[in-house]
Design a protein around this motif. Structure first.
Motif, PDB file in Angstrom:
ATOM      1  N   GLU A 218      43.653  35.786  47.831  1.00 14.32           N
ATOM      2  CA  GLU A 218      43.112  36.083  49.152  1.00 14.32           C
ATOM      3  C   GLU A 218      43.046  37.592  49.385  1.00 14.32           C
ATOM      4  O   GLU A 218      42.012  38.110  49.847  1.00 14.32           O
ATOM      5  CB  GLU A 218      43.966  35.444  50.246  1.00 14.32           C
ATOM      6  CG  GLU A 218      43.491  35.819  51.659  1.00 14.32           C
ATOM      7  CD  GLU A 218      44.298  35.152  52.754  1.00 14.32           C
ATOM      8  OE1 GLU A 218      44.005  33.977  53.052  1.00 14.32           O
ATOM      9  OE2 GLU A 218      45.220  35.791  53.314  1.00 14.32           O
ATOM     10  N   VAL A 219      44.115  38.294  49.064  1.00 13.59           N
ATOM     11  CA  VAL A 219      44.180  39.730  49.374  1.00 13.59           C
ATOM     12  C   VAL A 219      43.088  40.495  48.646  1.00 13.59           C
ATOM     13  O   VAL A 219      42.414  41.365  49.226  1.00 13.59           O
ATOM     14  CB  VAL A 219      45.578  40.289  49.022  1.00 13.59           C
ATOM     15  CG1 VAL A 219      45.628  41.797  49.298  1.00 13.59           C
ATOM     16  CG2 VAL A 219      46.663  39.567  49.817  1.00 13.59           C
ATOM     17  N   GLU A 220      42.880  40.171  47.362  1.00 20.42           N
ATOM     18  CA  GLU A 220      41.830  40.862  46.608  1.00 20.42           C
ATOM     19  C   GLU A 220      40.465  40.633  47.242  1.00 20.42           C
ATOM     20  O   GLU A 220      39.658  41.565  47.375  1.00 20.42           O
ATOM     21  CB  GLU A 220      41.826  40.360  45.162  1.00 20.42           C
ATOM     22  CG  GLU A 220      40.843  41.078  44.237  1.00 20.42           C
ATOM     23  CD  GLU A 220      39.402  40.560  44.353  1.00 20.42           C
ATOM     24  OE1 GLU A 220      38.468  41.350  44.117  1.00 20.42           O
ATOM     25  OE2 GLU A 220      39.221  39.360  44.694  1.00 20.42           O
ATOM     26  N   ALA A 221      40.191  39.386  47.646  1.00 12.72           N
ATOM     27  CA  ALA A 221      38.882  39.084  48.224  1.00 12.72           C
ATOM     28  C   ALA A 221      38.699  39.772  49.571  1.00 12.72           C
ATOM     29  O   ALA A 221      37.605  40.249  49.894  1.00 12.72           O
ATOM     30  CB  ALA A 221      38.717  37.574  48.358  1.00 12.72           C
ATOM     31  N   VAL A 222      39.765  39.834  50.368  1.00  9.81           N
ATOM     32  CA  VAL A 222      39.675  40.527  51.655  1.00  9.81           C
ATOM     33  C   VAL A 222      39.376  42.004  51.439  1.00  9.81           C
ATOM     34  O   VAL A 222      38.487  42.578  52.096  1.00  9.81           O
ATOM     35  CB  VAL A 222      40.981  40.343  52.462  1.00  9.81           C
ATOM     36  CG1 VAL A 222      41.032  41.308  53.650  1.00  9.81           C
ATOM     37  CG2 VAL A 222      41.095  38.902  52.952  1.00  9.81           C
ATOM     38  N   ARG A 223      40.078  42.635  50.516  1.00  4.88           N
ATOM     39  CA  ARG A 223      39.842  44.066  50.267  1.00  4.88           C
ATOM     40  C   ARG A 223      38.444  44.308  49.696  1.00  4.88           C
ATOM     41  O   ARG A 223      37.784  45.281  50.048  1.00  4.88           O
ATOM     42  CB  ARG A 223      40.927  44.624  49.342  1.00  4.88           C
ATOM     43  CG  ARG A 223      42.296  44.708  50.026  1.00  4.88           C
ATOM     44  CD  ARG A 223      43.280  45.556  49.257  1.00  4.88           C
ATOM     45  NE  ARG A 223      44.521  45.739  49.999  1.00  4.88           N
ATOM     46  CZ  ARG A 223      44.711  46.667  50.932  1.00  4.88           C
ATOM     47  NH1 ARG A 223      43.735  47.513  51.236  1.00  4.88           N
ATOM     48  NH2 ARG A 223      45.876  46.761  51.555  1.00  4.88           N
TER      49      ARG A 223
END
Length: 459
Positions: A218-223
């Motif tokens: 999730e974090v990678e996609a948000v960034r």
């Protein structure tokens, strides 16, 4: 003649705080916020000791939606009744595009499902899953028709996922139109690799759903989404955020002055990833995407709501019954339809387990369940606020009562609830839609066709 009545003596939550006062309602709108003279010839409803808030606005639902080999078990009729019982008077549903289908066709299909069948007011987001040459022109037509938000997926390859170039192009078009782009942010490519490895290792049960979607996906996609939005010089709205890292990324972007916003959902705030360790297939009840997380992530979400990094709490109401729907994935977790019911319990759960323990102030609770979702998606000030001229969508809460969540007594059309047997401090006593009583103490008493399609404003 249009009904004229007053709610008298309650604690009314408005944009400038909470006040013990009266509300005068006439012809479906709030005529005045303030004391009603004793001599006034109107019907009075005594709400002393109660809390009066604007009707809930749920901007993330999936009704009568085909997904992962099943169709969500609530249609617009049953889900809208459940919403009313739970204090929600407006919802915005995701209208999914079929392969090769044009957006005007999608909108017409979804309007046909909801029109004349929804008990509360409604609108749509258009989920773009199959771009086509005339998409840009059709997006403009949708905005002109009052559908001012779109959605794209960064996961579910082969079903809904778009690539970065497509996402970037749609971001730019939304900026030009003044529309909002909602993004499901998970790294679908990595998730698929992890899921395949788990199945090869014999890990086919529901716990593997959690293992295949670690927080980093999730974090990678948000960034990445934030970077693409920066390149397009466009706003971006992240749906159902579940991780501390995602909250941190959104906070950094907002501190830098970027128009990035996000929501979380009731289940991410209250349920723990330990539920995936339930025996047998029981954990399939909690197969939602992203998955539930641990306590450090839940606390980060609560902090994000308090400090306004996150502005909205939605339900992501996406109900699939255990019997015959979730069981499609009994031999392979990748086939378990992702989703759970929640529209009925969003408002009471957030009051009972957010306001009452001191996680949120009463005023901030109203902002995240009503005011900010209405403002973010072009419904404010008709919806989401108690002020003169606004729709008389009102919820009367009894803070001294309580309720217990039970699947057998809920209105949602599903054979389970993820909040089974939860004790909920506070009780919703009455719900009004444009001045008409639609729910009373857990029972729907309104008209099935009372809901209206809401044409929304662009930014």
């Amino acid at each position: 003649m249009p009904r004229r009545f007053g709610l008298v003596g309650g604690t009314v939550v408005t944009e400038d705080g909470s006040h013990v006062t009266d509300l005068l309602i006439e012809a479906g709108r709030i005529e005045n916020v303030g004391r009603i003279p004793a001599s006034a010839d109107i019907e009075r409803i005594d709400v002393r000791g109660k809390i009066v808030i604007p009707g809930g606005v749920d901007v993330h639902t999936h009704m009568d939606t085909p997904f992962m080999g099943a169709v969500t078990s609530d249609d617009h009729a049953s889900a809208s009744r459940a919403a009313a019982v739970g204090g929600t008077t407006t919802y915005v549903d995701y209208a999914f595009q079929r392969p090769g289908e044009r957006l005007p066709e999608v909108l017409a299909r979804w309007a046909g499902r909801a029109g004349g069948r929804s008990a509360i007011d409604f609108s749509f987001h258009l989920a773009v899953t199959s771009p086509y040459p005339d998409l840009v022109a059709d997006m403009a037509l949708a905005v002109a028709d009052g559908v001012t938000s779109f959605k794209v997926f960064m996961a579910y390859k082969g079903l809904a996922m778009l690539d970065d170039g497509q996402l970037f192009s749609i971001l730019g078009e939304c900026r030009r139109l003044g529309a909002t782009l909602c993004v499901h942010a998970e790294n679908g490519h990595v998730i698929d690799v992890l899921a395949e490895r788990l199945v090869r290792a014999g890990r086919t049960g529901p716990l593997a759903h959690l293992l295949s979607r670690p927080p980093e996906t999730e974090v990678e996609a948000v960034r990445r989404g934030i970077m693409l939005a920066n390149l397009a010089d466009a706003p971006l709205y992240f749906v159902h955020l579940s991780t501390a890292g995602a909250v941190e990324a959104v906070a950094e972007a907002r501190l830098a002055g970027r128009p990035i916003s996000g929501e979380t959902c009731t289940h991410y705030l209250l349920l723990d990833e330990g539920l995936y360790h339930a025996p047998g297939f029981e954990a399939a009840k909690y197969v939602v995407s992203p998955p539930l997380r641990g306590p450090e992530h839940r606390e980060a979400l609560w902090r994000g709501l308090r400090d306004t990094t996150l502005g909205v709490v939605s339900s992501d109401h996406c109900p699939f019954c255990m019997d015959g729907q979730k069981t499609l994935g009994v031999d392979d977790f990748r086939r378990i339809p992702n989703g759970a019911p929640g529209i009925e319990h969003r408002v009471p759960m957030l009051y009972g387990h957010g306001v009452r323990p001191g996680r949120l102030s009463l005023e901030r609770f109203v902002e995240v369940v009503s005011t900010e979702p209405a403002r973010r998606f072009g419904l404010y000030p008709d919806k989401g606020v108690i002020r003169r001229g606004s729709d008389a969508d009102l919820v009367v809460l009894d803070p001294d009562a309580a309720s217990v969540v039970l699947a057998q007594t809920m209105t949602q059309n599903c054979d389970y609830t993820p909040f089974e047997r939860w004790h909920v401090p506070g009780r919703i006593d009455a719900v009004y839609l444009r001045g008409e009583l639609v729910a009373r103490r857990g029972r729907f008493v309104g008209r099935q066709d009372a809901g209206r399609f809401l044409s929304r404003r662009a930014a």
